[in-house]
Design a protein around this motif. Structure first.
Motif, short mmCIF file in Angstrom:
data_model
loop_
_atom_site.label_atom_id
_atom_site.label_comp_id
_atom_site.label_asym_id
_atom_site.label_seq_id
_atom_site.Cartn_x
_atom_site.Cartn_y
_atom_site.Cartn_z
N ALA A 37 0.86 -1.17 0.00
CA ALA A 37 0.00 0.00 0.00
C ALA A 37 0.90 1.23 0.00
O ALA A 37 1.97 1.23 0.62
CB ALA A 37 -0.89 0.00 1.24
N ASP A 38 0.48 2.28 -0.68
CA ASP A 38 1.30 3.49 -0.76
C ASP A 38 1.63 4.05 0.63
O ASP A 38 2.71 4.59 0.85
CB ASP A 38 0.56 4.56 -1.57
N SER A 39 0.71 3.88 1.56
CA SER A 39 0.87 4.48 2.89
C SER A 39 1.97 3.80 3.71
O SER A 39 2.41 4.37 4.72
CB SER A 39 -0.45 4.42 3.66
N VAL A 40 2.40 2.60 3.31
CA VAL A 40 3.42 1.90 4.10
C VAL A 40 4.75 1.75 3.37
O VAL A 40 5.72 1.25 3.94
CB VAL A 40 2.91 0.51 4.55
N LYS A 41 4.80 2.15 2.11
CA LYS A 41 6.03 2.02 1.35
C LYS A 41 7.17 2.78 2.04
O LYS A 41 7.00 3.90 2.50
CB LYS A 41 5.84 2.57 -0.07
N GLY A 42 8.32 2.12 2.13
CA GLY A 42 9.48 2.73 2.78
C GLY A 42 9.53 2.51 4.27
O GLY A 42 10.56 2.77 4.91
N ARG A 43 8.43 2.02 4.86
CA ARG A 43 8.41 1.76 6.30
C ARG A 43 8.20 0.28 6.63
O ARG A 43 8.72 -0.22 7.62
CB ARG A 43 7.31 2.58 6.97
N PHE A 44 7.43 -0.41 5.82
CA PHE A 44 7.14 -1.82 6.05
C PHE A 44 7.91 -2.68 5.04
O PHE A 44 8.08 -2.28 3.89
CB PHE A 44 5.65 -2.10 5.89
N ILE A 45 8.33 -3.84 5.49
CA ILE A 45 9.04 -4.77 4.62
C ILE A 45 8.42 -6.16 4.77
O ILE A 45 8.33 -6.68 5.89
CB ILE A 45 10.53 -4.84 4.97
N ILE A 46 8.02 -6.74 3.65
CA ILE A 46 7.46 -8.08 3.68
C ILE A 46 8.46 -9.08 3.12
O ILE A 46 9.21 -8.75 2.19
CB ILE A 46 6.12 -8.15 2.91
N SER A 47 8.50 -10.27 3.72
CA SER A 47 9.40 -11.31 3.25
C SER A 47 8.73 -12.67 3.46
O SER A 47 7.75 -12.77 4.20
CB SER A 47 10.74 -11.25 3.99
N ARG A 48 9.27 -13.68 2.80
CA ARG A 48 8.72 -15.02 2.97
C ARG A 48 9.83 -16.04 2.91
O ARG A 48 10.88 -15.83 2.29
CB ARG A 48 7.65 -15.33 1.93
N ASN A 49 9.57 -17.17 3.56
CA ASN A 49 10.49 -18.30 3.54
C ASN A 49 9.71 -19.46 2.96
O ASN A 49 8.81 -20.01 3.60
CB ASN A 49 10.97 -18.61 4.97
N ASN A 50 10.04 -19.83 1.73
CA ASN A 50 9.27 -20.87 1.03
C ASN A 50 9.50 -22.26 1.62
O ASN A 50 8.67 -23.15 1.47
CB ASN A 50 9.60 -20.87 -0.46
N VAL A 51 10.62 -22.45 2.27
CA VAL A 51 10.89 -23.75 2.91
C VAL A 51 10.11 -23.87 4.21
O VAL A 51 9.42 -24.86 4.47
CB VAL A 51 12.39 -23.95 3.15
N ALA A 52 10.22 -22.85 5.04
CA ALA A 52 9.52 -22.86 6.34
C ALA A 52 8.04 -22.53 6.20
O ALA A 52 7.27 -22.71 7.14
CB ALA A 52 10.18 -21.87 7.30
#
Length: 120
Positions: free
Chosen positions: A60-75
């Motif tokens: 969302a534009d309101s969170v860009k630069g402040r929030f970071i999303i990541s994923r672990n495909n194995v876990a």
């Protein structure tokens, strides 16, 4: 059936950080999209961030630069690092799983939600 279990919500002061995690089980689609929506009192549920199997992200534009999303495909986990939090970020945050495009509202499963409160 896909099941999602969230953790990491809580109370934080303005300017602080929180990390939300979501453990996913029962995935059947090789290519999928996971992430987070949120819903504040009296407001519609809105997309916060998503990430697909190839780690392509959308925010969302309101969170860009402040929030970071990541994923672990194995876990089979997806994580949302939230920095520089503001009172208006207060909401219930829901983890989602989509075999299509989560940003379009094409959601197969939701987590139970975790409360994030930003207040001094």
């Amino acid at each position: 059936q896909v099941k999602l279990l969230e953790s990491g919500g809580g109370l934080v002061q303005p300017g602080g950080s929180l990390r939300l995690s979501c453990a996913v089980s029962g995935i059947t689609a090789t290519v999928n999209d996971m992430g987070w929506y949120r819903q504040a009192p009296g407001k519609k549920r809105e997309l916060v961030a998503g990430i697909n199997t190839f780690r392509s992200t959308h925010y969302a534009d309101s969170v860009k630069g402040r929030f970071i999303i990541s994923r672990n495909n194995v876990a089979k986990t997806v994580t949302l690092q939230m920095n520089s939090l503001k009172p208006k970020n207060t909401a219930v945050y829901y983890c989602y799983y989509s075999s299509g495009q989560g940003a379009s509202g094409d959601i197969d499963s939701w987590g139970q939600g975790t409360q994030v409160t930003v207040s001094s």
